[in-house]
Write an enzyme that holds these catalytic residues in place. Structure first.
Site, short mmCIF file in Angstrom:
data_model
loop_
_atom_site.label_atom_id
_atom_site.label_comp_id
_atom_site.label_asym_id
_atom_site.label_seq_id
_atom_site.Cartn_x
_atom_site.Cartn_y
_atom_site.Cartn_z
N GLY A 9 0.86 -1.19 0.00
CA GLY A 9 0.00 0.00 0.00
C GLY A 9 0.89 1.22 0.00
O GLY A 9 1.48 1.58 1.03
N ASN A 33 2.38 -2.41 -4.33
CA ASN A 33 1.10 -1.69 -4.39
C ASN A 33 0.24 -2.33 -5.46
O ASN A 33 0.75 -2.79 -6.48
CB ASN A 33 1.32 -0.21 -4.71
CG ASN A 33 0.06 0.61 -4.51
OD1 ASN A 33 -0.38 0.80 -3.37
ND2 ASN A 33 -0.53 1.09 -5.59
N SER A 128 -0.02 7.06 14.45
CA SER A 128 -0.51 8.43 14.51
C SER A 128 0.57 9.41 14.10
O SER A 128 1.75 9.17 14.31
CB SER A 128 -0.99 8.78 15.91
OG SER A 128 -1.38 10.15 15.94
N LYS A 182 -5.32 3.48 19.71
CA LYS A 182 -5.27 4.51 18.66
C LYS A 182 -6.62 5.20 18.52
O LYS A 182 -6.71 6.41 18.35
CB LYS A 182 -4.84 3.89 17.32
CG LYS A 182 -4.99 4.81 16.11
CD LYS A 182 -4.00 5.94 16.13
CE LYS A 182 -4.18 7.08 15.17
NZ LYS A 182 -4.78 6.97 13.90
N HIS A 185 -7.02 7.55 21.36
CA HIS A 185 -6.14 8.69 21.06
C HIS A 185 -6.90 9.70 20.18
O HIS A 185 -6.91 10.90 20.45
CB HIS A 185 -4.87 8.22 20.33
CG HIS A 185 -4.12 9.31 19.63
ND1 HIS A 185 -4.53 9.83 18.41
CD2 HIS A 185 -3.01 10.01 19.96
CE1 HIS A 185 -3.70 10.80 18.04
NE2 HIS A 185 -2.77 10.93 18.96
N ASN A 186 -7.55 9.21 19.15
CA ASN A 186 -8.27 10.12 18.25
C ASN A 186 -9.46 10.77 18.95
O ASN A 186 -9.77 11.93 18.69
CB ASN A 186 -8.73 9.36 17.00
CG ASN A 186 -7.59 9.08 16.05
OD1 ASN A 186 -6.45 8.92 16.47
ND2 ASN A 186 -7.87 9.00 14.77
N GLU A 189 -8.17 13.48 20.92
CA GLU A 189 -7.81 14.54 19.97
C GLU A 189 -9.05 15.39 19.62
O GLU A 189 -8.97 16.63 19.58
CB GLU A 189 -7.23 13.85 18.73
CG GLU A 189 -6.91 14.73 17.55
CD GLU A 189 -6.47 13.86 16.35
OE1 GLU A 189 -5.68 12.91 16.54
OE2 GLU A 189 -6.94 14.13 15.23
N ARG A 445 -37.55 3.94 37.97
CA ARG A 445 -37.43 2.66 37.26
C ARG A 445 -38.21 1.57 37.98
O ARG A 445 -38.84 0.72 37.38
CB ARG A 445 -35.95 2.26 37.11
CG ARG A 445 -35.14 3.20 36.22
CD ARG A 445 -33.67 2.77 36.14
NE ARG A 445 -33.51 1.52 35.44
CZ ARG A 445 -32.95 0.44 35.93
NH1 ARG A 445 -32.49 0.44 37.17
NH2 ARG A 445 -32.85 -0.65 35.21
P1 NBP Z 1 -5.67 5.49 1.45
O1 NBP Z 1 -6.45 5.29 2.68
O2 NBP Z 1 -6.08 6.57 0.53
O3 NBP Z 1 -5.61 4.11 0.64
C1 NBP Z 1 -5.00 4.02 -0.63
C2 NBP Z 1 -4.21 2.75 -0.73
O4 NBP Z 1 -5.04 1.60 -0.51
C3 NBP Z 1 -3.61 2.58 -2.11
O5 NBP Z 1 -2.33 2.02 -1.96
C4 NBP Z 1 -4.58 1.62 -2.76
O6 NBP Z 1 -4.03 0.91 -3.83
C5 NBP Z 1 -4.86 0.72 -1.61
N1 NBP Z 1 -6.00 -0.19 -1.80
C6 NBP Z 1 -7.33 0.08 -1.82
BR1 NBP Z 1 -8.04 1.75 -1.72
N2 NBP Z 1 -8.09 -1.01 -1.99
C7 NBP Z 1 -7.22 -2.02 -2.11
C8 NBP Z 1 -7.38 -3.40 -2.32
N3 NBP Z 1 -8.60 -3.94 -2.43
N4 NBP Z 1 -6.27 -4.17 -2.43
C9 NBP Z 1 -5.06 -3.61 -2.32
N5 NBP Z 1 -4.83 -2.31 -2.11
C10 NBP Z 1 -5.90 -1.52 -2.00
O7 NBP Z 1 -4.11 5.70 1.82
P2 NBP Z 1 -3.43 6.56 2.98
O8 NBP Z 1 -4.05 7.91 3.15
O9 NBP Z 1 -1.98 6.46 2.71
O10 NBP Z 1 -3.76 5.75 4.32
C11 NBP Z 1 -3.39 4.39 4.49
C12 NBP Z 1 -3.92 3.89 5.81
O11 NBP Z 1 -3.31 4.64 6.87
C13 NBP Z 1 -5.42 4.07 5.99
O12 NBP Z 1 -5.95 2.97 6.68
C14 NBP Z 1 -5.53 5.32 6.83
O13 NBP Z 1 -6.72 5.36 7.57
C15 NBP Z 1 -4.31 5.17 7.72
N6 NBP Z 1 -3.83 6.40 8.32
C16 NBP Z 1 -3.80 7.56 7.62
C17 NBP Z 1 -3.31 8.72 8.19
C18 NBP Z 1 -3.26 9.98 7.40
O14 NBP Z 1 -2.89 11.01 7.97
N7 NBP Z 1 -3.57 9.98 6.10
C19 NBP Z 1 -2.84 8.69 9.49
C20 NBP Z 1 -2.84 7.50 10.19
C21 NBP Z 1 -3.34 6.36 9.59
P3 NBP Z 1 -4.15 1.50 -5.35
O15 NBP Z 1 -3.02 2.47 -5.48
O16 NBP Z 1 -3.99 0.30 -6.20
O17 NBP Z 1 -5.49 2.14 -5.47
#
Ligand code: NBP
Length: 479
Positions: A9, A33, A128, A182, A185-186, A189, A445
């Site tokens: 990912g 990916n 986080s 986690k 934590h949120n 937040e 009650r």
């Molecule tokens: P996204 O949450 O936007 O997910 C995109 C990724 O998921 C891409 O690599 C995509 O592959 C892959 N994906 C999906 Br959608 N469906 C899939 C499937 N069926 N099989 C395989 N891969 C699949 O990415 P992000 O914002 O980087 O966040 C990643 C995780 O981290 C999430 O769970 C998010 O909640 C968590 N998180 C995010 C933050 C933040 O600040 N953004 C902070 C903490 C945690 P593709 O490229 O082929 O579409």
């Protein structure tokens, strides 16, 4: 060439985490990916990382040394299940699959159970700190088995944020414990942000200071007991001027707060556990209220008080707001830790609450000085039933409570919403109360549902024959 760790990912979080891993001595990182162009993009734009690029799950597994360790960073939900399904096919018993996405802890418990059947370890891991944290050092909350922690611990310690010399990662507990922590934590937040927003609003309305002037107030607060990332960025946001209109950006941003759901999860879980996280709940509901534009539009002409907020001494008013914020913040953290304690007990996790507060000192959104005081509290009393009864917090609340009460009264009298300030104060007074009107609720009650009650003066369970001669009988305990 083989990799000691892999990342599946490669959107923003996965890419940054992979780069963070690759930048640490001794790590070689395999990357995968679903859409291969993202893999190619990452590998070609970061040759310094020495990534092993893979285009199939078989290739990914073959590039990893044993025990294979892979961190999944995909969109939480079905995407996570899809990746796990593929990895389980190519991994072997003893290997480790880590989910670093924002999974709901009950999903993690389910996945851990299913993956464990194959002999593969599954670790749900809260991360986080957003994009920057992932790249430079997040706060990391891994659950999972003790066996996986042996392999994972040193790797995670090498990429986590460092706070006062200690890496911001600890093995939280088994299966879903990391994602549970986690989630809370949120939730904390959400409360912290709402409290800061209420403080800003009261100062703005009470003193007519401009956002830039209020930014200075927050910057000053950041030098004291409120020191935290959220106070720091609040000053930055308030100081920002919109390039188009030359007005403070905060006056141009639409006042409808969004949410991705982790605050709601915290509250839903707290309701199930019976933990009163009222500050977190108010903060979550305040976001919902803000986003109901149509309801706000039809409610604008509802009657309000004749008297607007009047402040004679701006400096002492601002100090009152600061103390109200500090006291309410103590309540929010106390409630959050109460939820973790209750979750640990309900799900059988052995969670060191002091260690949790320490790993939040760096990398994450609620990072703050204040967390050291929480660590002290749990060091001095591991079984502390209510965090805010620790000596440091008792002193702080004693110092703040008069100001807190003044602020809640003033805002109510002036018709200004301060839901998190006031609900936190109500929680505090509820805890303190010698007697609560819950006794009357028990009577009600028992009246309409024969739900029975207990007495303060003797053992047993009782029911009054309300529709009969109103004598009291001993009853079965039905609650
Ligand atoms: P996204 O949450 O936007 O997910 C995109 C990724 O998921 C891409 O690599 C995509 O592959 C892959 N994906 C999906 Br959608 N469906 C899939 C499937 N069926 N099989 C395989 N891969 C699949 O990415 P992000 O914002 O980087 O966040 C990643 C995780 O981290 C999430 O769970 C998010 O909640 C968590 N998180 C995010 C933050 C933040 O600040 N953004 C902070 C903490 C945690 P593709 O490229 O082929 O579409």
């Amino acid at each position: 060439k083989t990799a000691n760790i892999g990342v599946v990912g490669l959107a923003v979080m996965g890419s940054n985490l992979a780069r963070n891993l690759a930048s640490r001595e001794g790590n070689t990182v395999a990357v995968y990916n679903r859409s291969h162009d993202k893999t190619e993009h990452l590998v070609s734009t970061h040759p310094e990382a020495g990534f092993i690029s893979t285009s199939t799950y078989e290739e990914f597994a073959a590039s990893l040394s044993q025990p294979r360790t892979a961190i999944i960073m995909v969109k939480a939900g079905r995407g996570t299940d899809a990746v796990i399904e593929e990895l389980v096919k190519v991994f072997e018993p003893g290997d480790i699959i880590v989910d670093g996405g924002n999974a709901l802890f009950t999903d993690t418990i389910r996945r851990e159970k299913a993956v464990r059947e194959t002999g593969i370890n599954f670790v749900g891991m809260g991360v986080s700190g957003g994009e920057e944290g992932a790249l430079l050092g997040p706060s990391i909350m891994p659950g999972g088995s003790d066996e996986s922690w042996v392999t994972l611990g040193p790797i995670l310690k090498s990429i986590a944020a460092i706070a006062e010399g200690e890496p911001c990662v600890t093995h939280i507990g088994h299966d879903g414990a990391g994602h549970f922590v986690k989630m809370v934590h949120n939730g904390i937040e959400y409360a912290d942000m709402q409290l800061i927003a209420e403080a800003y609003d009261l100062i703005r309305r009470g003193t007519n200071k401009s956002p830039a002037e209020i930014a200075d107030v927050f910057a000053e607060w950041n030098g004291g007991e409120l020191e935290s990332y959220l106070i720091e960025i609040t000053a930055e946001v308030l100081r920002q001027v919109d390039a188009d209109t030359n007005k403070p950006l905060v006056d141009i941003i639409l006042d409808q707060a969004g949410a991705k759901g982790t605050g709601a999860w915290t509250v839903q879980t707290a309701l199930d556990l019976g933990v009163p996280v009222s500050g977190i709940a108010e903060a979550t509901f305040a976001r919902s209220l803000s986003s109901h534009a149509e309801q706000r539009a039809v409610s604008r002409d509802l009657p309000g008080p004749a008297q607007a907020l009047t402040v004679d001494d701006a400096d002492s008013f601002i100090e009152d707001v600061r103390l109200a914020l500090f006291a309410s913040k103590i309540v929010a953290y106390s409630q959050g830790f109460d939820e973790i304690r209750a979750g640990a007990s309900a799900y059988g996790w052995n969670i060191d609450l002091g260690a949790v507060s320490k790993i939040w000192r760096g990398g994450c959104i609620i990072r703050a000085q204040f967390l050291n005081r929480i660590a002290d509290a749990y060091r001095d009393a591991v079984e502390l039933p209510v965090l805010l009864t620790a000596p440091y917090f008792v002193e702080a609340l004693g110092r703040a409570q008069d100001a807190w009460r003044r602020i809640v009264s003033i805002s109510a009298a002036a018709g200004l919403p301060a839901p998190a300030f006031s609900s936190s104060l109500a929680y505090y007074d509820g805890l303190r109360a010698e007697r609560l009107p819950a006794a009357l609720i028990q009577g009600q009650r028992d009246f309409f549902g024969a739900h029975t009650y207990k007495r303060i003066d003797k053992e047993g369970t009782f029911h009054t024959l309300w529709s009969g001669d109103r004598t009291e009988i001993e009853a079965e305990d039905t609650h």
